[in-house]
Design a protein around this motif. Structure first.
Motif, PDB file in Angstrom:
ATOM      1  N   TYR A  75      -8.406   3.954  -7.646  1.00 13.96           N
ATOM      2  CA  TYR A  75      -7.783   3.745  -8.953  1.00 13.96           C
ATOM      3  C   TYR A  75      -7.913   2.287  -9.370  1.00 13.96           C
ATOM      4  CZ  TYR A  75      -3.845   2.728  -5.775  1.00 13.96           C
ATOM      5  OH  TYR A  75      -3.055   2.264  -4.746  1.00 13.96           O
ATOM      6  N   ARG A 103     -15.603  -0.280  -9.012  1.00 10.85           N
ATOM      7  CA  ARG A 103     -16.274  -1.448  -8.398  1.00 10.85           C
ATOM      8  C   ARG A 103     -15.817  -1.625  -6.960  1.00 10.85           C
ATOM      9  NH1 ARG A 103     -14.867  -4.134 -14.087  1.00 10.85           N
ATOM     10  NH2 ARG A 103     -12.843  -3.445 -13.333  1.00 10.85           N
ATOM     11  N   HIS A 145     -12.162  -6.775  -8.419  1.00 13.34           N
ATOM     12  CA  HIS A 145     -13.438  -6.046  -8.360  1.00 13.34           C
ATOM     13  C   HIS A 145     -13.846  -5.637  -6.954  1.00 13.34           C
ATOM     14  CE1 HIS A 145     -15.136  -7.048 -12.606  1.00 13.34           C
ATOM     15  NE2 HIS A 145     -13.828  -6.868 -12.614  1.00 13.34           N
ATOM     16  N   VAL A 177       1.388   1.312  -5.439  1.00 14.69           N
ATOM     17  CA  VAL A 177       1.449   2.722  -5.852  1.00 14.69           C
ATOM     18  C   VAL A 177       0.702   3.632  -4.877  1.00 14.69           C
ATOM     19  CG1 VAL A 177       1.720   2.100  -8.286  1.00 14.69           C
ATOM     20  CG2 VAL A 177      -0.567   2.622  -7.412  1.00 14.69           C
ATOM     21  N   SER A 228      -8.497  -0.160 -13.446  1.00 16.10           N
ATOM     22  CA  SER A 228      -8.671  -0.077 -14.900  1.00 16.10           C
ATOM     23  C   SER A 228      -9.920   0.728 -15.250  1.00 16.10           C
ATOM     24  CB  SER A 228      -8.737  -1.474 -15.514  1.00 16.10           C
ATOM     25  OG  SER A 228      -9.793  -2.197 -14.927  1.00 16.10           O
TER      26      SER A 228
HETATM   27  C1  LIG Z   1      -4.551  -9.230  -6.787  1.00 19.41           C
HETATM   28  C2  LIG Z   1      -4.850  -8.116  -7.737  1.00 19.41           C
HETATM   29  C3  LIG Z   1      -6.085  -8.068  -8.337  1.00 19.41           C
HETATM   30  C4  LIG Z   1      -6.410  -7.013  -9.196  1.00 19.41           C
HETATM   31  N1  LIG Z   1      -7.657  -6.952  -9.734  1.00 19.41           N
HETATM   32  C5  LIG Z   1      -8.022  -5.851 -10.405  1.00 19.41           C
HETATM   33  C6  LIG Z   1      -9.385  -5.666 -10.812  1.00 19.41           C
HETATM   34  O1  LIG Z   1     -10.245  -6.483 -10.573  1.00 19.41           O
HETATM   35  N2  LIG Z   1      -9.703  -4.530 -11.451  1.00 19.41           N
HETATM   36  C7  LIG Z   1      -8.776  -3.558 -11.729  1.00 19.41           C
HETATM   37  O2  LIG Z   1      -9.142  -2.542 -12.291  1.00 19.41           O
HETATM   38  N3  LIG Z   1      -7.477  -3.713 -11.381  1.00 19.41           N
HETATM   39  C8  LIG Z   1      -7.088  -4.818 -10.712  1.00 19.41           C
HETATM   40  N4  LIG Z   1      -5.787  -4.968 -10.322  1.00 19.41           N
HETATM   41  C9  LIG Z   1      -4.809  -3.950 -10.701  1.00 19.41           C
HETATM   42  C10 LIG Z   1      -4.596  -2.975  -9.553  1.00 19.41           C
HETATM   43  O3  LIG Z   1      -5.685  -2.093  -9.438  1.00 19.41           O
HETATM   44  C11 LIG Z   1      -3.300  -2.193  -9.738  1.00 19.41           C
HETATM   45  O4  LIG Z   1      -2.233  -3.132  -9.790  1.00 19.41           O
HETATM   46  C12 LIG Z   1      -3.055  -1.192  -8.654  1.00 19.41           C
HETATM   47  O5  LIG Z   1      -1.828  -0.541  -8.872  1.00 19.41           O
HETATM   48  C13 LIG Z   1      -3.016  -1.879  -7.291  1.00 19.41           C
HETATM   49  O6  LIG Z   1      -2.824  -0.946  -6.277  1.00 19.41           O
HETATM   50  P1  LIG Z   1      -1.463  -0.923  -5.426  1.00 19.41           P
HETATM   51  O7  LIG Z   1      -0.343  -0.690  -6.428  1.00 19.41           O
HETATM   52  O8  LIG Z   1      -1.605   0.242  -4.490  1.00 19.41           O
HETATM   53  O9  LIG Z   1      -1.337  -2.244  -4.756  1.00 19.41           O
HETATM   54  C14 LIG Z   1      -5.434  -6.019  -9.475  1.00 19.41           C
HETATM   55  C15 LIG Z   1      -4.169  -6.109  -8.883  1.00 19.41           C
HETATM   56  C16 LIG Z   1      -3.878  -7.128  -8.019  1.00 19.41           C
HETATM   57  C17 LIG Z   1      -2.523  -7.155  -7.346  1.00 19.41           C
END
Ligand SMILES: Cc1cc2nc3c(=O)[nH]c(=O)nc-3n(C[C@H](O)[C@H](O)[C@H](O)COP(=O)(O)O)c2cc1C
Length: 198
Positions: free
Chosen positions: A127, A134, A100, A35, A129
């Motif tokens: 961005y 972190r 994290h 995203v 959760s």
């Molecule tokens: C490998 C992986 C690990 C993730 N770990 C976390 C996390 O530790 N904490 C969190 O808030 N979101 C986590 N997420 C959710 C991502 O923040 C969310 O999918 C976000 O859209 C990822 O950014 P991107 O779409 O630009 O790749 C994780 C996503 C992926 C793919």
């Protein structure tokens, strides 16, 4: 303004563009379906409205960097990566939280360069959760080592309230003000740091 000025812009406008700082908006994720392009485009639109710098989206994915030092890796994009980062006076990092922390792609892209980052200012838009908080704190530690001065104001977007289904970016109204407050800090720090670099 004459006909040609309207078409090509005036000399004064050209000089203004040249004297403005260059700020690179760096997309930190590279995975398919990410995203970050939506978030980067939103930040650029807000930033361009200010007219106080030349803002450019920089997509790490375009440079196809292998892992740093990887045997047999095709590092042909590394020179262009160095060149685009060297051209910037400051940065806005679009940061997503993976386990994290920041993405491996962003860490690798940061590790590739040293001088090109140094003595420049940066803001972080994240961005996740919990707003990518972190990941942002990890990034601040890394930026300290690279002599990047990251500002305090930090727009933190929630996957639950600033995105629909975690995938369609629909930022809450308050977030735009936060981006502007962050840029209000990045631009003067960029101007100040230009004086010790150039
Ligand atoms: C490998 C992986 C690990 C993730 N770990 C976390 C996390 O530790 N904490 C969190 O808030 N979101 C986590 N997420 C959710 C991502 O923040 C969310 O999918 C976000 O859209 C990822 O950014 P991107 O779409 O630009 O790749 C994780 C996503 C992926 C793919």
């Amino acid at each position: 303004m004459g006909f040609f000025d309207k078409l090509f812009g005036t000399k004064q406008e050209e000089e203004k563009t040249m004297s403005k700082s260059n700020i690179g908006i760096i997309l930190g994720s590279t995975r398919e379906g990410r995203v970050s392009p939506q978030v980067g485009a939103w930040v650029k639109e807000l930033a361009d409205k200010r007219g106080d710098a030349n803002y450019t989206i920089i997509d790490i994915a375009d440079y196809k960097l292998p892992l740093l030092g990887e045997a047999g890796g095709d590092a042909s994009g590394a020179a262009a990566w160095s060149e685009i980062i060297a051209k910037q006076d400051g940065f806005v990092f679009i940061v997503q939280e993976y386990n994290h922390s920041i993405t491996g792609a962003l860490k690798n892209a940061l590790d590739y360069l040293r001088e090109e980052w140094g003595n420049k200012a940066a803001g972080i838009v994240s961005y996740g959760s919990v707003g990518g908080a972190r990941a942002t704190e990890h990034l601040r530690g890394i930026l300290g080592e690279l002599l990047v001065a990251d500002v305090r104001v930090h727009p933190a977007l929630s996957l639950f309230t600033d995105f629909e289904n975690g995938t369609v970016f629909k930022p809450a109204d308050v977030q735009a003000a936060s981006v502007n407050q962050m840029l209000d800090q990045v631009i003067p720090w960029t101007t100040a740091l230009n004086t010790i670099r150039k």
